[in-house]
Design a protein around this motif. Structure first.
Motif, PDB file in Angstrom:
ATOM      1  N   PRO A 181       0.816  -1.226   0.000  1.00 49.59           N
ATOM      2  CA  PRO A 181       0.000   0.000   0.000  1.00 49.59           C
ATOM      3  C   PRO A 181       0.847   1.273   0.000  1.00 49.59           C
ATOM      4  CG  PRO A 181      -0.812  -1.564   1.623  1.00 49.59           C
ATOM      5  CD  PRO A 181       0.498  -2.102   1.141  1.00 49.59           C
ATOM      6  N   ASP A 182       0.602   2.139  -0.974  1.00 43.43           N
ATOM      7  CA  ASP A 182       1.312   3.416  -1.035  1.00 43.43           C
ATOM      8  C   ASP A 182       0.916   4.329   0.123  1.00 43.43           C
ATOM      9  OD1 ASP A 182       2.598   2.642  -3.340  1.00 43.43           O
ATOM     10  OD2 ASP A 182       1.119   3.560  -4.669  1.00 43.43           O
ATOM     11  N   GLU A 183      -0.283   4.103   0.658  1.00 43.32           N
ATOM     12  CA  GLU A 183      -0.750   4.969   1.748  1.00 43.32           C
ATOM     13  C   GLU A 183       0.157   4.887   2.967  1.00 43.32           C
ATOM     14  OE1 GLU A 183      -2.580   2.897   0.050  1.00 43.32           O
ATOM     15  OE2 GLU A 183      -3.872   4.262  -1.094  1.00 43.32           O
ATOM     16  N   LEU A 184       0.680   3.679   3.239  1.00 45.05           N
ATOM     17  CA  LEU A 184       1.585   3.522   4.381  1.00 45.05           C
ATOM     18  C   LEU A 184       2.868   4.323   4.176  1.00 45.05           C
ATOM     19  CD1 LEU A 184       1.224  -0.287   5.220  1.00 45.05           C
ATOM     20  CD2 LEU A 184       0.283   1.662   6.471  1.00 45.05           C
ATOM     21  N   ILE A 185       3.361   4.331   2.958  1.00 42.95           N
ATOM     22  CA  ILE A 185       4.575   5.079   2.653  1.00 42.95           C
ATOM     23  C   ILE A 185       4.315   6.574   2.815  1.00 42.95           C
ATOM     24  CG2 ILE A 185       6.354   5.511   0.923  1.00 42.95           C
ATOM     25  CD1 ILE A 185       6.256   2.631   1.916  1.00 42.95           C
ATOM     26  N   LYS A 186       3.174   7.028   2.290  1.00 43.56           N
ATOM     27  CA  LYS A 186       2.845   8.458   2.400  1.00 43.56           C
ATOM     28  C   LYS A 186       2.642   8.870   3.858  1.00 43.56           C
ATOM     29  CE  LYS A 186       0.740   8.629  -2.186  1.00 43.56           C
ATOM     30  NZ  LYS A 186      -0.524   8.804  -2.963  1.00 43.56           N
ATOM     31  N   ALA A 187       1.998   7.988   4.641  1.00 43.52           N
ATOM     32  CA  ALA A 187       1.794   8.297   6.062  1.00 43.52           C
ATOM     33  C   ALA A 187       3.124   8.396   6.794  1.00 43.52           C
ATOM     34  CB  ALA A 187       0.909   7.225   6.702  1.00 43.52           C
ATOM     35  N   ASP A 191       4.928  11.664   8.687  1.00 45.59           N
ATOM     36  CA  ASP A 191       5.428  11.614  10.065  1.00 45.59           C
ATOM     37  C   ASP A 191       6.913  11.935  10.153  1.00 45.59           C
ATOM     38  OD1 ASP A 191       2.967  11.001  11.075  1.00 45.59           O
ATOM     39  OD2 ASP A 191       3.274   8.832  11.023  1.00 45.59           O
ATOM     40  N   GLY A 192       7.525  12.222   9.020  1.00 49.35           N
ATOM     41  CA  GLY A 192       8.923  12.638   9.029  1.00 49.35           C
ATOM     42  C   GLY A 192       9.924  11.543   8.707  1.00 49.35           C
ATOM     43  N   ALA A 193       9.446  10.359   8.347  1.00 52.87           N
ATOM     44  CA  ALA A 193      10.364   9.265   8.015  1.00 52.87           C
ATOM     45  C   ALA A 193      11.009   9.524   6.659  1.00 52.87           C
ATOM     46  CB  ALA A 193       9.621   7.928   8.007  1.00 52.87           C
ATOM     47  N   GLY A 194      12.303   9.270   6.574  1.00 50.14           N
ATOM     48  CA  GLY A 194      13.024   9.465   5.328  1.00 50.14           C
ATOM     49  C   GLY A 194      13.116   8.199   4.507  1.00 50.14           C
ATOM     50  N   PHE A 195      13.905   8.272   3.437  1.00 45.50           N
ATOM     51  CA  PHE A 195      14.046   7.183   2.471  1.00 45.50           C
ATOM     52  C   PHE A 195      14.459   5.871   3.144  1.00 45.50           C
ATOM     53  CE2 PHE A 195      16.645   4.652  -0.390  1.00 45.50           C
ATOM     54  CZ  PHE A 195      15.876   4.597  -1.545  1.00 45.50           C
ATOM     55  N   PHE A 196      15.576   5.884   3.849  1.00 41.47           N
ATOM     56  CA  PHE A 196      16.096   4.645   4.421  1.00 41.47           C
ATOM     57  C   PHE A 196      15.288   4.189   5.634  1.00 41.47           C
ATOM     58  CE2 PHE A 196      19.917   5.977   2.075  1.00 41.47           C
ATOM     59  CZ  PHE A 196      20.172   4.793   1.401  1.00 41.47           C
ATOM     60  N   ARG A 197      14.754   5.123   6.387  1.00 40.76           N
ATOM     61  CA  ARG A 197      13.957   4.721   7.550  1.00 40.76           C
ATOM     62  C   ARG A 197      12.702   3.978   7.118  1.00 40.76           C
ATOM     63  NH1 ARG A 197      12.324   8.524  12.743  1.00 40.76           N
ATOM     64  NH2 ARG A 197      11.625   6.795  14.084  1.00 40.76           N
ATOM     65  N   ILE A 202       9.671  -0.271   7.585  1.00 48.22           N
ATOM     66  CA  ILE A 202       8.347  -0.624   7.078  1.00 48.22           C
ATOM     67  C   ILE A 202       8.405  -1.732   6.026  1.00 48.22           C
ATOM     68  CG2 ILE A 202       6.293   0.247   5.880  1.00 48.22           C
ATOM     69  CD1 ILE A 202       6.836   2.967   7.095  1.00 48.22           C
ATOM     70  N   LEU A 203       9.172  -1.487   4.960  1.00 49.75           N
ATOM     71  CA  LEU A 203       9.167  -2.452   3.858  1.00 49.75           C
ATOM     72  C   LEU A 203       9.930  -3.737   4.176  1.00 49.75           C
ATOM     73  CD1 LEU A 203       9.433  -0.493   0.496  1.00 49.75           C
ATOM     74  CD2 LEU A 203       7.532  -1.799   1.403  1.00 49.75           C
ATOM     75  N   LEU A 204      11.170  -3.604   4.633  1.00 50.57           N
ATOM     76  CA  LEU A 204      12.010  -4.785   4.822  1.00 50.57           C
ATOM     77  C   LEU A 204      11.438  -5.775   5.837  1.00 50.57           C
ATOM     78  CD1 LEU A 204      14.566  -5.529   3.328  1.00 50.57           C
ATOM     79  CD2 LEU A 204      15.895  -4.770   5.279  1.00 50.57           C
ATOM     80  N   PRO A 205      10.875  -5.321   6.972  1.00 47.71           N
ATOM     81  CA  PRO A 205      10.305  -6.301   7.909  1.00 47.71           C
ATOM     82  C   PRO A 205       9.135  -7.107   7.342  1.00 47.71           C
ATOM     83  CG  PRO A 205      10.697  -4.209   9.019  1.00 47.71           C
ATOM     84  CD  PRO A 205      10.893  -3.963   7.566  1.00 47.71           C
TER      85      PRO A 205
END
Length: 293
Positions: A181-187, A191-197, A202-205
């Protein structure tokens, strides 16, 4: 009438199940037959092998051939067994698999969640790289390794396998992340999360199934590769597959089939271990990837 039809249906289903299980058993035996011959031959003496019955169990099992294959067999002009070449393959396959998997995950992440102008072209070119035959890249890769000073080294083989496997790992992760879901990335970005965070937290786990698929695929291909190994290494820097070929192809002295089979078993053990330990996760990963795709 209803009861009779149900009985016939149940009987047909049972018969079909028996036929399927029977075919699976036959196919399993056919595929396991070479492994059986390798194991039994490696435990026999040369006199027993020359008797001609390769399907028979060893009358006096011995691991002498295994000991010789590991530390004493002559490969070329050296007689140190396959031990050094086995560790060459370990030192090659572990970093190559980890690096290509991580880079493939990053590429899949960028191509699905951080799209840029021309991302479809980039993905198409990487996908095209999956279909380039090994032979077509031998000369260009040799020039690159020579320029970088990595020719005839384990590091050079790691580099080759990372580059060649990157198209496949990117394809796996790109298709897997496409349904995320792209919505999780946008959220997360709000919240201030950057590229690697976002990638690490989110994605890797959530990528466990596709990571297992990628690792098994890459491990099998890299460990069993012969062409790159024989083209870009020689002597003591060769991987296991090249050493096994040199051992089996040797035409000097007495042909020790038991030693050859023992060496072949050593070469097959890592991939067998990986599939036995992680095989069920491989199937789950394929199913998860198919569902997400």
């Amino acid at each position: 009438m209803s009861g009779a039809s149900e009985t016939v249906t149940a009987g047909s289903a049972r018969t079909a199940r028996y036929v399927i299980y029977g075919l699976l058993l036959v196919l399993a035996l056919v595929y396991l037959l070479p492994l059986y011959v390798m194991l039994t031959t490696s435990l026999k003496s040369l006199d027993e092998i020359r008797a001609g019955n390769m399907m028979a169990l060893p009358t006096a099992p011995s691991i002498d051939a295994w000991v010789k294959a590991w530390g004493e067999a002559c490969i070329g002009v050296t007689c140190g067994g396959i031990r050094g070449y086995f560790w060459n393959s370990i030192k090659m396959v572990v970093p190559a698999v980890l690096i290509s998997t991580l880079l493939g995950a990053l590429n899949g992440y960028v191509l699905t969640k951080w799209r840029f102008p021309g991302h479809k072209l980039v993905f198409g070119m990487m996908l095209f790289a999956c279909f380039i035959p090994f032979q077509a890249v031998l000369i260009p890769m040799a020039r690159v390794l020579g320029t970088l000073g990595l020719a005839n080294s384990t590091t050079g083989l790691v580099f080759v396998h990372v580059i060649y496997g990157l198209g496949f790992t990117t394809l796996f992760f790109r298709n897997y992340y496409e349904a995320f879901p792209d919505e999780l990335i946008k959220a997360a970005m709000m919240d201030g999360a950057g590229f690697f965070r976002i990638f690490w937290r989110i994605l890797l786990p959530t990528s466990g199934p596709i990571i297992v698929v990628t690792i098994i695929y890459q491990f099998t291909n890299i460990w069993n590769d012969f062409l790159f190994g024989v083209s870009f290494s020689s002597g003591a820097n060769s991987p296991m597959t090249v050493a096994l070929n040199n051992l089996v192809s040797s035409s000097t002295g007495v042909k020790e089939y038991n030693v050859d089979m023992a060496a072949a078993v050593f070469a097959a053990l890592p991939t067998l271990f990986v599939y036995i330990v992680a095989g069920r996760y491989f199937v789950r990963g394929l199913m998860a990837g198919a569902v997400k795709g």
